[in-house]
Design a protein around this motif. Structure first.
Motif: not given
Length: 402
Positions: A318-326
């Motif tokens: 999800t976009d949220s997980k991608k944001t957290n990863f970044a």
């Protein structure tokens, strides 16, 4: 010669000094807010965002004119009967609290008393009211502090409390044999958890002929009186430069030992001596592997592959997980740049970056009675991130053999 004092003038002078002090305190406080060093998180409650106090919360009290009169830190430590903080230390902590004995002491009774650990725990039946009658639950009990009557936890019939002195006195032998002192001891969560630590005499040097990074070995022992935890002993290396801790599965070295609170627990605590006896061999193996990492250069792309292995991101994330990863990647990269300036762009710096992120930067949700600072320290001692640190170590060690 007689000297007379105009009490009105003296009073006015003192009052002016007090008002100036209040104004200066308020101005300095506002300046810290303006610089982004602290932020308000509730009514008169603030969080420190930078420096050694990062993650600490405190409360500000004000007078009727809304002027700051006192700043009270929410340290999360227990209080002793006399109102002082239940903490002993051989050197001052950052918050300036507790009973400090410069240079430490070798006497366990002094440590238990000054650290607030000189209390015993008993069990009492669990009671409940039914139909106007008070009944006893036959298989359930409460652990209670005998000095205050404070409830600590709910336990079963087989539970038998490991008293603080019983559990910690086996370390006294090490204190006498190696001429070391008790490093620290304290109480958190109202007595539900207690801890005590000593510093081992040897200091480990990583890459002695190169970066010569020093590691200080400690033995930390924790006791849990809630019924939900264990009595545990940890042999752990701390780096004074950054304060982070690491415990890796280096070969077959035993670095953690635990026992539940049962009738045979005191006899089993003798097993902890074996854990401590392996500490010398553990740190020798630890230093050798860390030195290998310090002598292995690493490219940023390889470093990012290690991070991706530790925190995998699915293609359909999800976009949220991608944001957290970044955000995590950016934070670890920042740690790596700092470490690389100190020890070079090596696998050792990469490992320092990962452990530094886990110990100091990764989100940590404190309990109701704990600050984030105390939550981080507790997580480090309990080894909450040991599996990740061990996986990172093993992954980076592969690069030394490439």
């Amino acid at each position: 010669m007689t000297i007379t004092t105009d009490v009105n003038t003296a009073f006015a002078t003192e009052k002016t000094r007090q008002l100036d002090a209040v104004r200066n305190r308020a101005a300095a406080f506002q300046a810290r807010i303006d610089r982004g060093e602290i932020r308000m998180v509730g009514a008169d409650r603030y969080e420190v965002l930078t420096g050694w106090d990062q993650g600490e919360f405190f409360t500000v009290t004000r007078n009727t004119e809304n002027e700051i009169t006192e700043i009270i830190g929410a340290h999360g430590l227990d209080s002793r009967a006399d109102g002082t903080i239940a903490l002993y230390a051989s050197s001052p902590a950052w918050h300036g609290l507790g009973q400090i004995i410069p240079g430490g002491t070798t006497d366990i009774d002094t440590v238990l008393r000054e650290g607030g650990l000189d209390f015993t725990v008993t069990t009492v039946p669990a009671l409940y009211r039914w139909g106007g009658e008070l009944r006893e639950h036959a298989d359930q009990f409460h652990t209670v502090r005998e000095d205050t009557g404070a409830p600590l936890g709910i336990v079963g019939r087989r539970y038998q409390a490991i008293q603080n002195r019983q559990g910690f006195e086996f370390l006294q032998e090490l204190v006498g044999r190696f001429d070391v002192v008790w490093e620290s001891a304290g109480v958190i969560k109202g007595g539900r958890r207690v801890f005590i630590a000593i510093r081992l005499p040897q200091t480990v040097a990583v890459d002695a002929d190169g970066i010569n990074d020093l590691v200080v070995p400690y033995v930390a022992v924790m006791n849990d009186h809630t019924g939900g935890g264990t009595f545990q002993c940890v042999v752990t290396p701390w780096r004074p430069v950054c304060g982070n801790t690491e415990r890796f599965a280096v070969r077959d070295a035993v670095t953690r030992w635990a026992v539940r609170h049962t009738a045979g627990a005191i006899n089993e605590i003798k097993e902890a001596r074996r854990t401590l006896g392996l500490s010398v061999q553990y740190f020798e193996a630890f230093a050798n592997e860390e030195t290998a990492l310090a002598r292995t250069d690493i490219a940023v792309t390889d470093f990012h592959k290690v991070i991706a292995d530790l925190w995998p991101l699915d293609d359909d994330a999800t976009d949220s997980k991608k944001t957290n990863f970044a955000a995590r990647l950016g934070a670890i990269d920042a740690e790596f740049r700092t470490e690389a300036e100190r020890v070079g762009r090596t696998a050792y710096a990469a490992e320092r970056a990962i452990t530094g992120y886990l110990d100091h930067v990764a989100p940590r949700r404190p309990g109701k009675t704990m600050t984030e600072e105390i939550a981080r320290a507790t997580a480090a001692l309990e080894g909450a991130d040991d599996d990740l640190k061990s996986k990172a170590h093993k992954r980076l060690m592969l690069l030394t053999r490439a």
